[in-house]
Design an enzyme around this catalytic site. Structure first.
Site, PDB file in Angstrom:
ATOM      1  CE  LYS A   1     -17.812  25.154 -10.011  1.00  0.00           C
ATOM      2  NZ  LYS A   1     -18.156  26.511 -11.115  1.00  0.00           N
TER       3      LYS A   1
ATOM      4  NE  ARG B   1      -9.188  23.645 -29.758  1.00  0.00           N
ATOM      5  CZ  ARG B   1      -8.239  22.605 -30.759  1.00  0.00           C
ATOM      6  NH1 ARG B   1      -8.220  22.105 -31.491  1.00  0.00           N
ATOM      7  NH2 ARG B   1      -7.229  22.238 -29.753  1.00  0.00           N
TER       8      ARG B   1
ATOM      9  CB  CYS C   1     -17.694  29.504 -26.530  1.00  0.00           C
ATOM     10  SG  CYS C   1     -16.096  29.433 -25.242  1.00  0.00           S
TER      11      CYS C   1
HETATM   12  C1  UDX Z   1     -16.290  31.122 -18.942  1.00  0.00           C
HETATM   13  C2  UDX Z   1     -16.483  32.663 -19.692  1.00  0.00           C
HETATM   14  O1  UDX Z   1     -17.323  33.504 -18.516  1.00  0.00           O
HETATM   15  C3  UDX Z   1     -17.097  32.746 -20.878  1.00  0.00           C
HETATM   16  O2  UDX Z   1     -17.280  34.083 -21.736  1.00  0.00           O
HETATM   17  C4  UDX Z   1     -16.443  31.467 -22.120  1.00  0.00           C
HETATM   18  O3  UDX Z   1     -17.497  32.558 -23.502  1.00  0.00           O
HETATM   19  C5  UDX Z   1     -17.102  30.712 -21.914  1.00  0.00           C
HETATM   20  O4  UDX Z   1     -16.018  30.430 -20.381  1.00  0.00           O
HETATM   21  P1  UDX Z   1     -17.374  28.887 -17.726  1.00  0.00           P
HETATM   22  O5  UDX Z   1     -15.762  29.086 -16.869  1.00  0.00           O
HETATM   23  O6  UDX Z   1     -17.701  27.853 -18.595  1.00  0.00           O
HETATM   24  O7  UDX Z   1     -17.488  30.403 -18.749  1.00  0.00           O
HETATM   25  O8  UDX Z   1     -18.313  29.621 -16.220  1.00  0.00           O
HETATM   26  P2  UDX Z   1     -18.891  28.668 -15.530  1.00  0.00           P
HETATM   27  O9  UDX Z   1     -19.133  27.006 -15.572  1.00  0.00           O
HETATM   28  O10 UDX Z   1     -20.589  29.999 -15.613  1.00  0.00           O
HETATM   29  O11 UDX Z   1     -18.332  29.859 -13.718  1.00  0.00           O
HETATM   30  C6  UDX Z   1     -18.350  30.825 -13.510  1.00  0.00           C
HETATM   31  C7  UDX Z   1     -17.677  30.265 -12.084  1.00  0.00           C
HETATM   32  O12 UDX Z   1     -17.850  31.117 -11.567  1.00  0.00           O
HETATM   33  C8  UDX Z   1     -19.227  29.342 -10.593  1.00  0.00           C
HETATM   34  O13 UDX Z   1     -18.153  28.256 -10.652  1.00  0.00           O
HETATM   35  C9  UDX Z   1     -19.385  30.907 -10.135  1.00  0.00           C
HETATM   36  O14 UDX Z   1     -19.412  29.782  -8.761  1.00  0.00           O
HETATM   37  C10 UDX Z   1     -18.460  31.042 -10.367  1.00  0.00           C
HETATM   38  N1  UDX Z   1     -18.798  33.017  -9.821  1.00  0.00           N
HETATM   39  C11 UDX Z   1     -19.593  33.205 -10.047  1.00  0.00           C
HETATM   40  C12 UDX Z   1     -17.999  33.555  -8.602  1.00  0.00           C
HETATM   41  O15 UDX Z   1     -17.201  32.937  -7.853  1.00  0.00           O
HETATM   42  N2  UDX Z   1     -18.394  34.894  -8.136  1.00  0.00           N
HETATM   43  C13 UDX Z   1     -19.091  35.668  -8.462  1.00  0.00           C
HETATM   44  O16 UDX Z   1     -19.430  36.401  -8.215  1.00  0.00           O
HETATM   45  C14 UDX Z   1     -19.705  34.749  -9.732  1.00  0.00           C
HETATM   46  C1  UDX Z   2     -14.461  27.092 -29.256  1.00  0.00           C
HETATM   47  C2  UDX Z   2     -13.169  27.452 -30.007  1.00  0.00           C
HETATM   48  O1  UDX Z   2     -12.903  27.097 -30.908  1.00  0.00           O
HETATM   49  C3  UDX Z   2     -12.480  27.869 -28.725  1.00  0.00           C
HETATM   50  O2  UDX Z   2     -11.379  28.347 -29.421  1.00  0.00           O
HETATM   51  C4  UDX Z   2     -13.481  28.782 -27.575  1.00  0.00           C
HETATM   52  O3  UDX Z   2     -12.399  29.635 -27.209  1.00  0.00           O
HETATM   53  C5  UDX Z   2     -14.314  28.254 -27.269  1.00  0.00           C
HETATM   54  O4  UDX Z   2     -15.355  28.002 -28.289  1.00  0.00           O
HETATM   55  P1  UDX Z   2     -15.204  25.074 -28.073  1.00  0.00           P
HETATM   56  O5  UDX Z   2     -17.135  25.936 -28.018  1.00  0.00           O
HETATM   57  O6  UDX Z   2     -14.674  24.121 -27.269  1.00  0.00           O
HETATM   58  O7  UDX Z   2     -14.787  25.506 -28.389  1.00  0.00           O
HETATM   59  O8  UDX Z   2     -15.449  23.624 -28.966  1.00  0.00           O
HETATM   60  P2  UDX Z   2     -15.236  23.386 -30.604  1.00  0.00           P
HETATM   61  O9  UDX Z   2     -14.322  21.816 -30.821  1.00  0.00           O
HETATM   62  O10 UDX Z   2     -14.640  24.748 -31.360  1.00  0.00           O
HETATM   63  O11 UDX Z   2     -16.687  23.371 -31.191  1.00  0.00           O
HETATM   64  C6  UDX Z   2     -17.728  23.735 -31.448  1.00  0.00           C
HETATM   65  C7  UDX Z   2     -18.601  22.898 -32.187  1.00  0.00           C
HETATM   66  O12 UDX Z   2     -18.982  22.827 -33.053  1.00  0.00           O
HETATM   67  C8  UDX Z   2     -19.113  21.405 -31.245  1.00  0.00           C
HETATM   68  O13 UDX Z   2     -20.458  20.821 -30.992  1.00  0.00           O
HETATM   69  C9  UDX Z   2     -18.070  21.108 -32.513  1.00  0.00           C
HETATM   70  O14 UDX Z   2     -18.943  19.708 -33.446  1.00  0.00           O
HETATM   71  C10 UDX Z   2     -18.815  21.675 -33.791  1.00  0.00           C
HETATM   72  N1  UDX Z   2     -17.525  21.717 -35.017  1.00  0.00           N
HETATM   73  C11 UDX Z   2     -16.177  21.600 -35.065  1.00  0.00           C
HETATM   74  C12 UDX Z   2     -18.481  21.164 -36.091  1.00  0.00           C
HETATM   75  O15 UDX Z   2     -19.606  20.952 -36.248  1.00  0.00           O
HETATM   76  N2  UDX Z   2     -17.418  20.424 -37.079  1.00  0.00           N
HETATM   77  C13 UDX Z   2     -16.393  20.904 -37.093  1.00  0.00           C
HETATM   78  O16 UDX Z   2     -15.502  20.919 -37.911  1.00  0.00           O
HETATM   79  C14 UDX Z   2     -15.996  21.955 -36.137  1.00  0.00           C
END
Ligand code: UDX
Ligand code: UDX
Length: 439
Positions: A35, A154, A263
């Site tokens: 990565k 988002r 989320c």
């Molecule tokens: C994040 C947040 O962690 C989560 O709490 C939030 O609600 C949504 O977004 P995300 O950024 O999507 O998750 O996580 P992910 O795509 O799993 O990426 C985590 C990264 O951390 C990976 O690239 C992984 O390789 C890295 N990692 C993990 C490290 O560098 N060191 C570690 O020890 C563990």
């Molecule tokens: C969400 C929160 O919005 C963001 O603030 C937080 O940090 C991470 O989680 P995300 O999961 O990226 O963001 O997407 P979001 O746009 O909130 O949509 C979540 C889900 O709800 C999707 O499946 C979307 O289709 C659905 N949705 C959203 C509906 O069905 N109706 C709506 O009116 C809005």
């Protein structure tokens, strides 16, 4: 100022690149060598609008670097953001192994005063736990402060959300740490973005409260949509009129096949669990999850009922991502419902502008054919189902779609089309929360 961001997932990468754009020197660290290698040469691990440009711009000006060397990055930094993943364990609790391993590594290499900021969504009490772990594990004790700074990004508009947030929440118990984190966000501060400075636990809970409330709005409108179908009302007019009441607000009132993503589902489970454990039950959150489960079930049952069973039925599926403008399929209703359709004997012809490679990894079934466009997905099918409202679906030529389908049946889970127009073209059309076809 030098900053380290640990974890280059959605949250970490957007945070790191955006902070570099604010003028800070940022090292993004990830344990995944491939990565880091890809990112260093400007290749993104996922699709997010505007992110590639942001990363490349800051790689070019030298403010953003990618590395696997946590120790070197931490030694050069005053502040360390923890943005590693917190996936669900089978019992629904967030798996904090990644956070713990970063904390253990930090304890080894902190050489001077550090501000350790949690960005990942973590259960209430985690920041304080990190504080304890760091204190316990440090070999050569140095002063440090743990800060909770939840993200509200988002997917699909994460860069924009970072650059123009509604507010910045900083949970900290040290004026010095608050001043440092405020300084990091100075460009926003100058923009008059509101800052909420609070305790660690409050900051952690704010994130759950926001996501649970937003999910509640969606489940509310989905239930309302179901009632609309029964009484012959139009949920869009209901939502619009509700939204014009400033106390309610117009956002997050779009009915659909249920919410998904990385989320809402995970955070609701975590919130409900915390509530149960601490004897402050979060009944509303529990019901919101149940309504969401049933909403997906309803989509499945409706398709099944309208097609008179699913055995050997061919269904065109438009949209696999959990929402448009992302290739993320985590908890996507499309994938969930698709699995059930397959189990019931259906064959799927799917198309999504960017989420097909990810979908292939989880839906690797001989009865799913991935198609190059919407027309190919519609070819010869008994019904077409729109699960994700990508903009390009709004402009498809429905006459052409109809001419290639076996039968002109359209399930529009996201209400992309105008029912009257589509029916006038000769489709049997089923939207969400809108009056059904004339009897
Ligand atoms: C994040 C947040 O962690 C989560 O709490 C939030 O609600 C949504 O977004 P995300 O950024 O999507 O998750 O996580 P992910 O795509 O799993 O990426 C985590 C990264 O951390 C990976 O690239 C992984 O390789 C890295 N990692 C993990 C490290 O560098 N060191 C570690 O020890 C563990
Ligand atoms: C969400 C929160 O919005 C963001 O603030 C937080 O940090 C991470 O989680 P995300 O999961 O990226 O963001 O997407 P979001 O746009 O909130 O949509 C979540 C889900 O709800 C999707 O499946 C979307 O289709 C659905 N949705 C959203 C509906 O069905 N109706 C709506 O009116 C809005």
């Amino acid at each position: 100022m030098h900053i380290t961001v640990v974890g280059t997932g959605y949250v970490g990468l957007v945070t790191g690149a955006a902070l570099a754009d604010f003028g800070l020197n940022v090292s993004c660290v990830d344990s995944d060598e491939q990565k880091i290698e890809a990112l260093s040469s400007g290749r993104m691990p996922f699709y997010e609008i505007g992110l590639k440009e942001l990363v490349n711009r800051n790689l070019a000006n030298g403010r953003l670097t990618f590395s696997t060397d946590l120790e070197a990055a931490v030694r050069a930094s005053l502040t360390v953001f923890i943005a590693v993943g917190t996936p669900d364990l089978p019992d629904g609790t967030p798996n904090l192994t990644q956070v713990d391993s970063v904390v253990a590594a930090l304890a080894e290499c902190m050489d001077d005063y550090k501000v350790v900021v949690t960005k990942s969504t973590v259960p209430v009490g985690t920041a304080r736990r990190i504080q304890r772990l760091l204190t316990g594990k440090q070999r050569r004790p140095v002063e440090f402060v743990v800060v909770s700074n939840p993200e509200f990004l988002r997917e699909g508009s994460a860069v924009e959300d970072f650059m123009r947030p509604n507010r910045v929440v900083i949970g900290a118990e040290s004026d010095r740490a608050v001043a440092i984190v405020k300084d990091i966000y100075r460009p926003l501060y100058l923009n008059e973005t509101p800052f909420v400075i609070t305790s660690l636990e409050t900051a952690e809970l704010i994130k759950y409260a926001c996501n649970a409330f937003l999910a509640t709005k969606i489940s509310f409108i989905n239930e309302m949509a179901n009632l609309c179908e029964k009484v012959g009302a139009d949920v869009h007019h209901v939502a619009r009129a509700m939204g014009l009441d400033k106390r309610i607000g117009p956002k997050f009132l779009h009915p659909g096949p249920g919410f998904g993503g990385s989320c809402f589902p995970k955070d609701l489970v975590a919130l409900a669990r915390t509530g149960r454990q601490l004897e402050a039950p979060q009944r509303l959150a529990e019901v919101v999850m149940e309504i969401n489960r049933r909403q997906k079930e309803r989509v499945f049952s409706r398709i099944k009922a309208e097609l008179g069973g699913l055995e050997r039925k061919r269904i065109g599926l438009l949209g696999l991502a959990f929402k448009p403008n992302t290739d993320d399929i985590r908890e996507a209703p499309a994938i969930d419902i698709c699995r059930r359709l397959l189990e019931a004997g259906a064959r799927i012809q799917a198309y999504d502008p960017v989420a097909m490679p990810n979908s292939r990894k989880v839906l690797n079934d001989k009865n799913v054919v991935y198609c190059p466009d919407a027309y190919a997905a519609a070819a010869g099918v008994d019904a077409l189902w729109i699960a994700t409202e990508w903009n390009e679906f709004r402009n498809i030529n429905l006459n052409r779609i109809k001419s290639v389908m076996q039968a002109p049946v359209l399930f529009d889970s996201r209400n992309v089309f105008d029912p009257e127009k589509v029916r006038a073209l000769g489709f049997r059309y089923f939207g969400t929360g809108r009056p059904g076809p004339p009897h």
